[in-house]
Design an enzyme around this catalytic site. Sequence first.
Site, short mmCIF file in Angstrom:
data_model
loop_
_atom_site.label_atom_id
_atom_site.label_comp_id
_atom_site.label_asym_id
_atom_site.label_seq_id
_atom_site.Cartn_x
_atom_site.Cartn_y
_atom_site.Cartn_z
N LYS A 1 -66.60 48.30 25.63
CA LYS A 1 -67.76 48.82 26.36
C LYS A 1 -68.06 50.25 25.94
O LYS A 1 -69.21 50.61 25.67
CB LYS A 1 -67.51 48.74 27.86
CG LYS A 1 -67.48 47.32 28.42
CD LYS A 1 -67.23 47.32 29.93
CE LYS A 1 -67.22 45.91 30.48
NZ LYS A 1 -66.96 45.87 31.94
N ARG B 1 -70.72 39.45 24.85
CA ARG B 1 -71.50 40.47 25.51
C ARG B 1 -72.03 41.55 24.55
O ARG B 1 -71.30 42.03 23.71
CB ARG B 1 -70.68 41.13 26.62
CG ARG B 1 -70.43 40.21 27.80
CD ARG B 1 -69.52 40.83 28.82
NE ARG B 1 -68.16 41.03 28.30
CZ ARG B 1 -67.16 41.52 29.02
NH1 ARG B 1 -67.36 41.87 30.28
NH2 ARG B 1 -65.96 41.65 28.48
N ASP C 1 -65.98 36.83 23.19
CA ASP C 1 -66.72 37.73 24.07
C ASP C 1 -68.12 37.89 23.47
O ASP C 1 -68.27 38.49 22.40
CB ASP C 1 -66.02 39.09 24.19
CG ASP C 1 -66.59 39.97 25.28
OD1 ASP C 1 -67.78 39.81 25.62
OD2 ASP C 1 -65.86 40.83 25.80
#
Length: 213
Positions: free
Chosen positions: A162, A136, A134
Site C-alpha cells: 500500500k 488491488r 492480490d
Amino acid sequence: MSDLPAATQRSRVRVPLRFGDGYRVDAELVTFHGLVDGQEHLAVVLGDPAPGTVPLVRLHSECLTGDVFGSARCDCGPQLREAVERIAERGGVLLYLRQEGRGIGLYNKLDAYALQDQGLDTYAANTALGLPEDARDYTAAAQMLQALGIAELDLLSNNPDKAGQLRDLGIDVGTRVPTGVFTTAHNVRYLRAKVLQTQHTLPLGELSELGVG
C-alpha cells in the site's frame, strides 16, 4: 506528483458511527466523481489533525464477511474498528475501498475459502482459481487523497505494498504505522501467510507460537 486523472468530491455528509462494543464517533463521509475504476469508494473523515502534523490515513479494503458479519477467518473487522478510533483520535481519513477479497470479489473469495479448508493458504487458493494473489490497485485511493487535498500522510497499515503504490502515485507517505494483531483460532494461518508471502509487518514469532509451523 504523478499525472493522475483528477477526481472531484461529489458529496459530503455527516454520519454518526456506532460500533457493537459501544464506541461512537461522528464522521464525514465523502463520495467522488471521476475515479478511474468506476467503483463507489468512500472516504471517512475523522477528527482534526493538530497544526503542523500530517493526517493518519488507512486504506481499508471492503470485507463483507469480516466488517459486517464478524467473520473470524480474517482480521478485517477488528482492523476497521481499531482504525476508526485511532484516526479519530489523531485526525485523518479512512478510505473504504470496494476491493472485496483483495480485489477478486465476494464469490471468488468464498470459493478461495473452500480451497483453504482443503489446506491451501490464502494466496495459493487465489492462484488455484486462476486469480491474482492480490489484485488491488490503489490509483483510485491516490485520486481520493488528492481530491481531499492530502499530499502527505502517515499510513496505518501492515502492508508495504500500500505504501509503495501510494508513493509511486505521487503521495508522500511518511511513517507506516502498524495496526494491532487480531488473532483467532481461525485466522492465524491467514495472518502467517500474509507475513511470509507479502511481507506484512506482523510478529511472526507470536504467530508461530500459536501453532502454525
